[in-house]
Design a protein around this motif. Structure first.
Motif, PDB file in Angstrom:
ATOM      1  N   LEU A   6      33.042  25.082  37.808  1.00 17.71           N
ATOM      2  CA  LEU A   6      33.748  26.254  37.310  1.00 17.71           C
ATOM      3  C   LEU A   6      32.761  27.414  37.369  1.00 17.71           C
ATOM      4  CD1 LEU A   6      36.424  27.089  35.872  1.00 17.71           C
ATOM      5  CD2 LEU A   6      35.257  26.588  33.724  1.00 17.71           C
ATOM      6  N   LYS A   7      33.178  28.565  37.944  1.00 17.42           N
ATOM      7  CA  LYS A   7      32.267  29.690  38.139  1.00 17.42           C
ATOM      8  C   LYS A   7      33.024  30.995  37.990  1.00 17.42           C
ATOM      9  CE  LYS A   7      28.324  31.255  40.418  1.00 17.42           C
ATOM     10  NZ  LYS A   7      28.120  32.347  39.506  1.00 17.42           N
ATOM     11  N   LEU A   8      32.378  31.984  37.346  1.00 15.09           N
ATOM     12  CA  LEU A   8      32.969  33.318  37.287  1.00 15.09           C
ATOM     13  C   LEU A   8      32.918  33.926  38.681  1.00 15.09           C
ATOM     14  CD1 LEU A   8      31.348  34.810  34.057  1.00 15.09           C
ATOM     15  CD2 LEU A   8      33.536  33.636  34.285  1.00 15.09           C
ATOM     16  N   CYS A   9      33.982  34.603  39.068  1.00 16.66           N
ATOM     17  CA  CYS A   9      34.027  35.247  40.380  1.00 16.66           C
ATOM     18  C   CYS A   9      33.568  36.696  40.205  1.00 16.66           C
ATOM     19  CB  CYS A   9      35.443  35.178  40.956  1.00 16.66           C
ATOM     20  SG  CYS A   9      35.470  35.573  42.713  1.00 16.66           S
ATOM     21  N   VAL A  10      32.265  36.900  40.318  1.00 18.68           N
ATOM     22  CA  VAL A  10      31.679  38.220  40.136  1.00 18.68           C
ATOM     23  C   VAL A  10      31.823  39.009  41.433  1.00 18.68           C
ATOM     24  CG1 VAL A  10      29.551  39.465  39.583  1.00 18.68           C
ATOM     25  CG2 VAL A  10      30.067  37.295  38.452  1.00 18.68           C
ATOM     26  N   GLY A  11      32.282  40.238  41.317  1.00 23.33           N
ATOM     27  CA  GLY A  11      32.433  41.089  42.487  1.00 23.33           C
ATOM     28  C   GLY A  11      33.845  41.118  43.039  1.00 23.33           C
ATOM     29  N   ALA A  12      34.673  40.203  42.618  1.00 24.16           N
ATOM     30  CA  ALA A  12      36.084  40.176  43.022  1.00 24.16           C
ATOM     31  C   ALA A  12      36.922  40.164  41.746  1.00 24.16           C
ATOM     32  CB  ALA A  12      36.388  38.951  43.872  1.00 24.16           C
ATOM     33  N   GLU A  13      37.841  41.104  41.635  1.00 24.80           N
ATOM     34  CA  GLU A  13      38.667  41.180  40.428  1.00 24.80           C
ATOM     35  C   GLU A  13      39.949  40.372  40.541  1.00 24.80           C
ATOM     36  OE1 GLU A  13      39.271  44.999  38.765  1.00 24.80           O
ATOM     37  OE2 GLU A  13      37.183  45.598  39.052  1.00 24.80           O
ATOM     38  N   THR A  14      40.369  40.077  41.761  1.00 20.91           N
ATOM     39  CA  THR A  14      41.610  39.344  41.974  1.00 20.91           C
ATOM     40  C   THR A  14      41.401  38.275  43.043  1.00 20.91           C
ATOM     41  OG1 THR A  14      42.400  40.814  43.735  1.00 20.91           O
ATOM     42  CG2 THR A  14      42.994  41.415  41.456  1.00 20.91           C
ATOM     43  N   VAL A  15      42.363  37.381  43.138  1.00 19.89           N
ATOM     44  CA  VAL A  15      42.308  36.360  44.191  1.00 19.89           C
ATOM     45  C   VAL A  15      42.365  37.039  45.558  1.00 19.89           C
ATOM     46  CG1 VAL A  15      43.431  34.317  45.154  1.00 19.89           C
ATOM     47  CG2 VAL A  15      43.352  34.628  42.681  1.00 19.89           C
ATOM     48  N   GLU A  16      43.139  38.110  45.662  1.00 21.71           N
ATOM     49  CA  GLU A  16      43.229  38.840  46.937  1.00 21.71           C
ATOM     50  C   GLU A  16      41.871  39.394  47.348  1.00 21.71           C
ATOM     51  OE1 GLU A  16      45.483  39.349  44.474  1.00 21.71           O
ATOM     52  OE2 GLU A  16      47.397  38.798  45.383  1.00 21.71           O
ATOM     53  N   ASP A  17      41.077  39.881  46.377  1.00 18.92           N
ATOM     54  CA  ASP A  17      39.729  40.369  46.685  1.00 18.92           C
ATOM     55  C   ASP A  17      38.870  39.238  47.252  1.00 18.92           C
ATOM     56  OD1 ASP A  17      40.387  42.866  45.643  1.00 18.92           O
ATOM     57  OD2 ASP A  17      39.341  42.551  43.738  1.00 18.92           O
ATOM     58  N   LEU A  18      38.947  38.064  46.643  1.00 20.90           N
ATOM     59  CA  LEU A  18      38.186  36.908  47.132  1.00 20.90           C
ATOM     60  C   LEU A  18      38.650  36.518  48.531  1.00 20.90           C
ATOM     61  CD1 LEU A  18      36.074  34.665  46.696  1.00 20.90           C
ATOM     62  CD2 LEU A  18      37.894  33.318  45.604  1.00 20.90           C
ATOM     63  N   GLU A  19      39.960  36.508  48.744  1.00 19.55           N
ATOM     64  CA  GLU A  19      40.494  36.178  50.068  1.00 19.55           C
ATOM     65  C   GLU A  19      39.993  37.155  51.130  1.00 19.55           C
ATOM     66  OE1 GLU A  19      44.734  34.073  48.841  1.00 19.55           O
ATOM     67  OE2 GLU A  19      44.651  36.250  49.059  1.00 19.55           O
ATOM     68  N   ALA A  20      39.943  38.443  50.794  1.00 21.04           N
ATOM     69  CA  ALA A  20      39.457  39.453  51.743  1.00 21.04           C
ATOM     70  C   ALA A  20      37.970  39.248  52.036  1.00 21.04           C
ATOM     71  CB  ALA A  20      39.705  40.851  51.194  1.00 21.04           C
ATOM     72  N   PHE A  21      37.176  38.934  51.006  1.00 19.79           N
ATOM     73  CA  PHE A  21      35.748  38.689  51.191  1.00 19.79           C
ATOM     74  C   PHE A  21      35.526  37.485  52.097  1.00 19.79           C
ATOM     75  CE2 PHE A  21      31.909  36.393  49.969  1.00 19.79           C
ATOM     76  CZ  PHE A  21      30.947  37.353  50.227  1.00 19.79           C
ATOM     77  N   VAL A  22      36.232  36.395  51.836  1.00 18.18           N
ATOM     78  CA  VAL A  22      36.079  35.182  52.635  1.00 18.18           C
ATOM     79  C   VAL A  22      36.521  35.447  54.076  1.00 18.18           C
ATOM     80  CG1 VAL A  22      36.926  32.821  52.977  1.00 18.18           C
ATOM     81  CG2 VAL A  22      36.191  33.571  50.708  1.00 18.18           C
ATOM     82  N   ALA A  23      37.624  36.171  54.264  1.00 16.55           N
ATOM     83  CA  ALA A  23      38.101  36.491  55.618  1.00 16.55           C
ATOM     84  C   ALA A  23      37.058  37.311  56.379  1.00 16.55           C
ATOM     85  CB  ALA A  23      39.426  37.240  55.547  1.00 16.55           C
TER      86      ALA A  23
END
Length: 140
Positions: A6-23
């Motif tokens: 379990l980890k805080l997602c620092v730098g991404a406020e939403t799942v969409e932000d994380l998806e964009a970063f990974v893409a």
């Protein structure tokens, strides 16, 4: 036995932000995986890579996960021990589950992990804030 992180997602406020970063990372990478770098190395590696996932916390709520592929300890150029969590680039949305803030990562037992969101045509186009409100109201 399988175990999760379990980890805080620092730098991404939403799942969409994380998806964009990974893409973006995948577009420039020469590997079929993505990664997250952390300071501490999990001691229970074998349990984690035996089907475990990294569950991401956004704004106090677990909302997504990525499958853990490997855990690679290394030493950076400054001589500091680090760890690379190798992840499948597929981001799976989960039922929202409240979590208090914490530093680093925590182990998460399978029975404590939130269920995946089963995608339906109604849910597919919903923004995170609307989906969260509907889940909180017990509609989704």
């Amino acid at each position: 036995m399988t175990l999760h992180l379990l980890k805080l997602c620092v730098g991404a406020e939403t799942v969409e932000d994380l998806e964009a970063f990974v893409a973006a990372r995948m577009a420039s990478a020469q590997t079929p995986y993505t990664w997250h770098q952390t300071r501490m190395v999990p001691k229970r590696r074998d349990e984690l890579i035996a089907g475990g996932s990294l569950y991401w916390v956004f704004k106090g709520q677990v909302a997504a996960r990525q499958k853990l592929i490997d855990i690679e300890p290394f030493t950076d150029e400054a001589g500091i021990s680090r760890c690379r969590l190798v992840l499948d680039p597929t981001i799976v949305r989960t039922r929202r589950q409240p979590r208090r803030a914490f530093q680093g990562w925590r182990y998460l037992r399978p029975e404590d992990a939130p269920d995946d969101v089963v995608s339906t045509t109604v849910e597919d186009g919903l923004p995170d804030d609307l989906r969260e409100a509907l889940e909180h109201a017990g509609i989704l």
